[in-house]
Design a protein around this motif. Structure first.
Motif, PDB file in Angstrom:
ATOM      1  N   LEU A  31      57.293  47.187  33.107  1.00 35.36           N
ATOM      2  CA  LEU A  31      55.831  47.262  32.975  1.00 35.36           C
ATOM      3  C   LEU A  31      55.383  46.776  31.605  1.00 35.36           C
ATOM      4  O   LEU A  31      54.402  46.040  31.488  1.00 35.36           O
ATOM      5  CB  LEU A  31      55.359  48.700  33.191  1.00 35.36           C
TER       6      LEU A  31
ATOM      7  N   LEU B 264      55.578  43.035  31.625  1.00 33.80           N
ATOM      8  CA  LEU B 264      54.482  42.424  32.387  1.00 33.80           C
ATOM      9  C   LEU B 264      53.178  42.465  31.598  1.00 33.80           C
ATOM     10  O   LEU B 264      52.469  41.462  31.475  1.00 33.80           O
ATOM     11  CB  LEU B 264      54.300  43.155  33.724  1.00 33.80           C
ATOM     12  N   MET B 265      52.869  43.643  31.073  1.00 36.92           N
ATOM     13  CA  MET B 265      51.579  43.776  30.393  1.00 36.92           C
ATOM     14  C   MET B 265      51.569  43.012  29.071  1.00 36.92           C
ATOM     15  O   MET B 265      50.541  42.447  28.690  1.00 36.92           O
ATOM     16  CB  MET B 265      51.250  45.260  30.150  1.00 36.92           C
TER      17      MET B 265
ATOM     18  N   THR C 290      48.938  40.347  27.834  1.00 35.82           N
ATOM     19  CA  THR C 290      48.090  40.663  26.691  1.00 35.82           C
ATOM     20  C   THR C 290      48.368  39.770  25.476  1.00 35.82           C
ATOM     21  O   THR C 290      47.434  39.224  24.885  1.00 35.82           O
ATOM     22  CB  THR C 290      48.293  42.132  26.295  1.00 35.82           C
TER      23      THR C 290
ATOM     24  N   PRO D  27      38.164  33.674  49.011  1.00 36.08           N
ATOM     25  CA  PRO D  27      38.135  34.970  49.687  1.00 36.08           C
ATOM     26  C   PRO D  27      36.732  35.220  50.233  1.00 36.08           C
ATOM     27  O   PRO D  27      35.787  34.526  49.868  1.00 36.08           O
ATOM     28  CB  PRO D  27      38.447  35.955  48.559  1.00 36.08           C
ATOM     29  N   GLY D  28      36.614  36.193  51.066  1.00 39.38           N
ATOM     30  CA  GLY D  28      35.286  36.510  51.581  1.00 39.38           C
ATOM     31  C   GLY D  28      35.357  36.844  53.044  1.00 39.38           C
ATOM     32  O   GLY D  28      36.427  36.890  53.644  1.00 39.38           O
ATOM     33  N   ILE D  29      34.219  37.112  53.588  1.00 38.49           N
ATOM     34  CA  ILE D  29      34.151  37.522  54.983  1.00 38.49           C
ATOM     35  C   ILE D  29      33.902  36.295  55.843  1.00 38.49           C
ATOM     36  O   ILE D  29      32.996  35.501  55.571  1.00 38.49           O
ATOM     37  CB  ILE D  29      33.036  38.564  55.161  1.00 38.49           C
TER      38      ILE D  29
ATOM     39  N   PHE E 230      46.664  37.478  35.797  1.00 42.50           N
ATOM     40  CA  PHE E 230      46.339  38.028  37.119  1.00 42.50           C
ATOM     41  C   PHE E 230      45.292  37.177  37.820  1.00 42.50           C
ATOM     42  O   PHE E 230      45.235  37.140  39.036  1.00 42.50           O
ATOM     43  CB  PHE E 230      45.855  39.463  36.983  1.00 42.50           C
TER      44      PHE E 230
ATOM     45  N   TYR F 116      40.179  32.187  43.320  1.00 45.07           N
ATOM     46  CA  TYR F 116      39.539  33.483  43.124  1.00 45.07           C
ATOM     47  C   TYR F 116      40.531  34.616  43.338  1.00 45.07           C
ATOM     48  O   TYR F 116      40.321  35.728  42.905  1.00 45.07           O
ATOM     49  CB  TYR F 116      38.385  33.667  44.118  1.00 45.07           C
ATOM     50  N   PHE F 117      41.621  34.309  44.054  1.00 50.07           N
ATOM     51  CA  PHE F 117      42.545  35.369  44.425  1.00 50.07           C
ATOM     52  C   PHE F 117      43.329  35.868  43.219  1.00 50.07           C
ATOM     53  O   PHE F 117      43.805  35.089  42.411  1.00 50.07           O
ATOM     54  CB  PHE F 117      43.519  34.877  45.498  1.00 50.07           C
ATOM     55  N   GLN F 118      43.463  37.179  43.130  1.00 51.13           N
ATOM     56  CA  GLN F 118      44.246  37.790  42.068  1.00 51.13           C
ATOM     57  C   GLN F 118      45.698  37.849  42.520  1.00 51.13           C
ATOM     58  O   GLN F 118      45.991  38.132  43.673  1.00 51.13           O
ATOM     59  CB  GLN F 118      43.745  39.211  41.808  1.00 51.13           C
ATOM     60  N   ASP F 119      46.571  37.589  41.587  1.00 54.10           N
ATOM     61  CA  ASP F 119      47.992  37.649  41.908  1.00 54.10           C
ATOM     62  C   ASP F 119      48.759  37.669  40.592  1.00 54.10           C
ATOM     63  O   ASP F 119      48.159  37.679  39.526  1.00 54.10           O
ATOM     64  CB  ASP F 119      48.409  36.443  42.758  1.00 54.10           C
ATOM     65  N   PHE F 120      50.076  37.656  40.676  1.00 56.54           N
ATOM     66  CA  PHE F 120      50.884  37.537  39.468  1.00 56.54           C
ATOM     67  C   PHE F 120      51.173  36.056  39.247  1.00 56.54           C
ATOM     68  O   PHE F 120      52.010  35.484  39.937  1.00 56.54           O
ATOM     69  CB  PHE F 120      52.183  38.323  39.618  1.00 56.54           C
TER      70      PHE F 120
END
Lengths: 296, 223, 411
Positions: free
Chosen positions: C13, C16-17, C21, C122-124, C341, C347-351
């Protein structure tokens, strides 16, 4: 006789501050063992090491033959632990806490707990947090008695208790200990209560163990000699193997020693101290403790 | 024995849990009101447009609630344990120390999940009343990272409570807050659609952080 | 064992952070502002005109290196600055021998842009199908929203219920055109703030392409026949008064087309090295020219065509890096990788791991050996903690911070 607790060569530091070095002691099965010392000499530290809440810088404690750093659950059921200040889950009520602990201990004696609770002016629904310090101490005691452990570890049971509760506490403990060959490890800074209670003692000083003995031997062998001298005389005394400790006042003084009167006299003569009226006086355990450890 | 332990944890967290659930219900009521107001003012079709076309979650009041729940439950559960070192009593119980800590963490995490699940369910019902099922699924997939943030907040809080060393505590707070930030900052619909498993795994890495802190608590490390 | 694992998790962790940062604050500390140059094609000089910042001052330059001041440049770009020039009375009456009509000029000014994150956002997956020929002329939000499943469904917003009749009508119309349900992608401008409505362009489950409109409540569905092997990646629909094309079409081969009103024909636009997943595409048009610009990470490429789509000129320019030379080198030595991220291409968040730097291995190795000087890694005890060394070797400074703070004592 087998030992319930064996602590070997314990040394501990907090940061760079040495608490004690090379402390060893054993607690025999069925005995009542007192760890005495002034505040800050490492009583709670020892309890923490014994319960596996502290890893000593070096050395080891065995409880029932197990390393105290890694006590298996079965061994933990055999140890009753009273925290300094009678800390318990004060968000529980009298009956909740009994119900809670009973699940953990196979030999649980509910009656022992409630017997004690009946003596207190409390209701089963009362929360521990609303009780007085003395009442809480009885709850903590009741829980330990109900647990029926083979070894009781009591960290400063006397803290915050008035004389009545202290007496009550010890009365119950005595009863318990005498009944079935149980072992008690107790620390306190109020020595007088323990006078007729403990058998073996270890007296801690800052950084070291001062004495490891039985109460009987200590009281038989440790003596106080008072003497007088002229007010305008300058007296200088040192700690030696004869003089364990001393006190000097305006025109009289006291020497604490494990030696006989004759040897003390001899020592005073040798060191050319102009004493008068050297005589042995009787001491309580507390006097002896203070005599040995000093007032500061 | 675990039943008794559960009883103890329950006594500590029940009020905190109920209060958080109450907050969730308040937020749900507010959301439902907002929706019904929005529909009355804008018309249903325009209001749908706001959500479906502009990607704006109508349930934004929920954003910080799971994190808050995690932290509050964590505090309710572990504050009484660390004050006056009461945790020593707990660890003295005749169970393996790690198992005690893990079980406590499991109970707290379950409480966070349960509260989040109940509120999500309520939100889901509200959503289905006014919106098509697509919106419901978008809501679920959008708010799951918030629930993960709640778990992270919980696991972080309890590890910080048990951790005896201030410096490590602060650093750990920095670590888990930056992860929570990553989970909460992009609060638009479906942004985590493809990465929920990854973020879940990382959240679970936090779950046993308490053991390392608990270990040092037991060893009495002061550094 | 569990405690060890707990510590390893904490270290992961921290890595990763820290990987998020530290590079982030490094960027904030040492990153420079990079403004992409503005590329225009002047109908006056018939050449490129590039606007950019030099020494914090905006300036225009042509491909011969000639520098123009603002007023000069305004005159060279009359189509984009017509308002200004008109106000000053400097607007030419004719250009290249053609008379300039301001209205014609205005609706010939075109602009379309496609950023990577706009592709599959992303979205509906629902959209409003507007009435293309509204009785009162003004476009209004329809009362229902469309979804594709085994058919085309219109969901009434007020009642949150499927409208059977219109759903059936459109489904039938689509089926007749050979539509395979469900629709997979759809492109349109779901907005009432446009001059008129061209409905939606939809890719069906079989990869075929359709144009769907609602005209006076009736379906207009048309299968647009695409060349063999043409697979639509994205379309930017552009309802424009010029009505020359429906919009910009990008296929899976990164080719860019205009979809013409003229029988849905495709007009290819010249692009070079365009990668829709990473690059920004800008299309500009005016009375005389069409300009297609591909903005890559470190390069900008612009191609100009005339109204017959014949290539006239092309221009390429490097974009400076966001780090200065030294800052970039230090970055390479410091960080073995970076983590984000969220990135600008989606728009998608990921690693998102990136900026892998093997140069950083030097620092990693130095840090790893410096661990032997830390008390707790000395001697044999250190070798039992081989995974700490491995962690520092791989993650360098990130892991080193971890082992410094969450040291390996009594495990």
């Amino acid at each position: 006789m087998e030992n319930v607790v064996e602590c070997k060569n314990l040394t501990h530091y907090y940061g760079k501050r040495l608490i004690y070095e090379d402390m060893s002691f054993n607690i025999k099965k069925g005995s009542i063992f007192g760890l005495l010392g002034k505040n800050g000499t490492g009583k709670t530290t020892t309890i923490n090491i014994l319960n596996g809440y502290l890893k000593p810088a070096s050395g080891q404690c065995l409880i029932f033959g197990e390393d105290s750093q890694n006590l298996p659950p079965q061994t933990k059921t055999r140890i009753g632990f009273l925290m300094e200040g009678h800390i318990q889950y004060n968000f529980m009520t009298i009956s909740q806490i009994e119900k809670f602990y009973s699940a953990f201990f196979p030999k649980w004696k509910k009656e022992a707990y409630y017997e004690l609770m009946e003596k207190l002016e409390v209701l089963p629904e009362q929360k521990l947090s609303t009780m007085s310090c003395g009442q809480r101490s009885q709850v903590a005691l009741g829980l330990i008695l109900a647990q029926d452990p083979d070894l009781m570890v009591l960290d400063d049971y006397s803290m915050g208790l008035d004389a009545g509760y202290r007496r009550l506490f010890l009365d119950f403990l005595k009863d318990y200990a005498s009944s079935n060959n149980k072992t008690i490890f107790i620390t306190s800074h109020i020595i007088q209560d323990l006078e007729d209670f403990v058998q073996d003692i270890v007296i801690l000083d800052y950084r070291s163990v001062l004495l490891s003995t039985t109460v009987k031997d200590f009281r038989d062998n440790f003596k106080q000699f008072n003497f007088e001298f002229d007010e305008n005389m300058k007296i200088q005394l040192e700690k030696t193997d004869v003089v364990n400790n001393f006190e000097l006042f305006k025109s009289h003084g006291a020497i604490y020693s494990f030696k006989e009167k004759a040897q003390v006299e001899k020592y005073l003569q040798q060191t050319k101290i102009p004493y008068k009226n050297l005589k042995q006086v009787s001491m309580s355990l507390e006097d002896a403790f203070i005599g040995l450890t000093g007032k500061y | 024995m675990f039943k008794a332990l559960f009883f103890k944890e329950w006594l500590k967290i029940r009020w905190a849990g109920l209060i958080m659930l109450g907050l969730f219900f308040l937020a749900a009521a507010k959301t439902a009101l907002n929706i019904s107001y929005g529909i009355r003012i804008l018309g249903a079709n325009n209001f749908w447009g706001e959500i479906i076309l502009k990607n704006i979650p109508f349930f934004n009041d929920y954003l910080y609630l799971p994190v808050l729940t995690g932290i509050v439950i964590g505090i309710a559960q572990f504050f009484p344990e660390v004050t006056e070192s009461r945790l020593k009593l707990t660890l003295h119980l005749p169970l393996k120390e790690n198992n005690i800590l893990l079980y406590m963490a499991f109970i707290g995490a379950s409480a966070v999940l349960l509260i989040s699940a109940i509120s999500l369910f309520v939100m889901g019902l509200i959503s289905l009343t006014y919106f098509p099922s697509e919106v419901l699924w978008a809501m679920v997939s959008t708010s799951l990272p918030w629930v993960l943030a709640g778990l992270t907040g919980y696991f972080g809080t309890i590890a910080v409570f048990v951790e005896p060393i201030w410096f490590k505590r602060i650093f750990f707070i920095v670590v888990f807050i930056s992860f929570i930030q990553a989970l909460l900052e992009p609060s638009h619909l479906n942004f985590f659609q493809h990465s929920l498993p990854q973020f879940t795994i990382v959240t679970l890495l936090f779950s046993i952080a308490i053991l390392f802190s608990g270990h040092r608590f037991r060893k009495g490390v002061l550094k | 064992m569990m405690v060890k694992l707990s510590r390893i998790f904490i270290l992961i962790l921290v890595v990763l952070m820290a990987a998020v940062t530290l590079p982030h604050y490094y960027r904030i500390s040492f990153g420079k502002r990079v403004v992409n140059p503005m590329i225009n094609f002047s109908p006056v000089t018939k050449g490129f005109l590039i606007g950019s910042y030099a020494n914090n001052k905006f300036q225009w330059k042509d491909t011969n290196g000639h520098i123009y001041n603002r007023e000069e440049a305004d005159n060279l770009l009359p189509f984009s600055n017509y308002r200004l020039l008109l106000a000053k009375g400097l607007m030419p009456d004719s250009l290249q021998g053609k008379k300039i009509n301001i209205d014609t000029l205005r609706y010939n000014n075109l602009f379309m842009r496609l950023r990577p994150k706009e592709i599959d956002p992303p979205g509906i997956k629902m959209f409003p199908l507007f009435e293309s020929k509204p009785a009162r002329l003004k476009l209004t939000m329809p009362k229902d929203f469309v979804r594709f499943n085994t058919r085309m469904e219109f969901v009434n917003a007020r009642e949150n219920r499927v409208e059977e009749e219109i759903s059936k009508r459109f489904t039938t119309a689509l089926t007749e055109q050979g539509f395979t349900f469900p629709g997979v992608k759809y492109f349109g401008n779901p907005s009432t703030r446009k001059a008129f409505d061209e409905g939606y362009f939809v890719v069906d489950a079989a990869g075929k392409f359709f144009h769907i409109k609602k005209i006076r409540g009736k379906p207009y569905c048309k299968n647009i026949v695409l060349p063999d092997g043409f697979s639509v990646r994205h379309m930017v629909v552009y309802e424009n008064a010029l009505q020359e094309f429906y919009g910009l079409l990008v296929n899976d081969k990164n080719e860019v087309f205009l979809l013409l009103y003229d029988q849905y024909k495709l007009q290819k636009l010249p692009t070079e090295n365009y990668d829709a997943k990473k690059d920004q595409l800008v299309f500009r048009g005016d009375l005389f020219y069409r300009l297609t610009t591909v903005i890559k990470d470190r390069k900008i490429i612009s191609t100009a065509v005339n109204r017959k789509y014949q290539k006239i000129a092309a221009y390429k320019q490097e974009i400076p890096a966001s780090f200065g030379e030294t800052a970039a080198i230090v970055h390479h030595y410091l960080f073995p990788f970076t983590l984000q991220f969220g990135i600008k291409t989606t728009y998608f968040q990921d690693f998102y791991f990136s900026d892998y730097s093997f140069t950083a291995l030097w620092l990693n190795i130095i840090l790893m050996f410096s661990m032997f000087f830390l008390k707790r890694y000395k001697g044999r005890a250190g070798l039992n903690r081989w995974y700490d060394f491995l962690l520092v070797l791989i993650s360098g400074i990130f892991g080193f911070i971890g082992i410094l703070i969450y040291e390996n004592t009594d495990l």
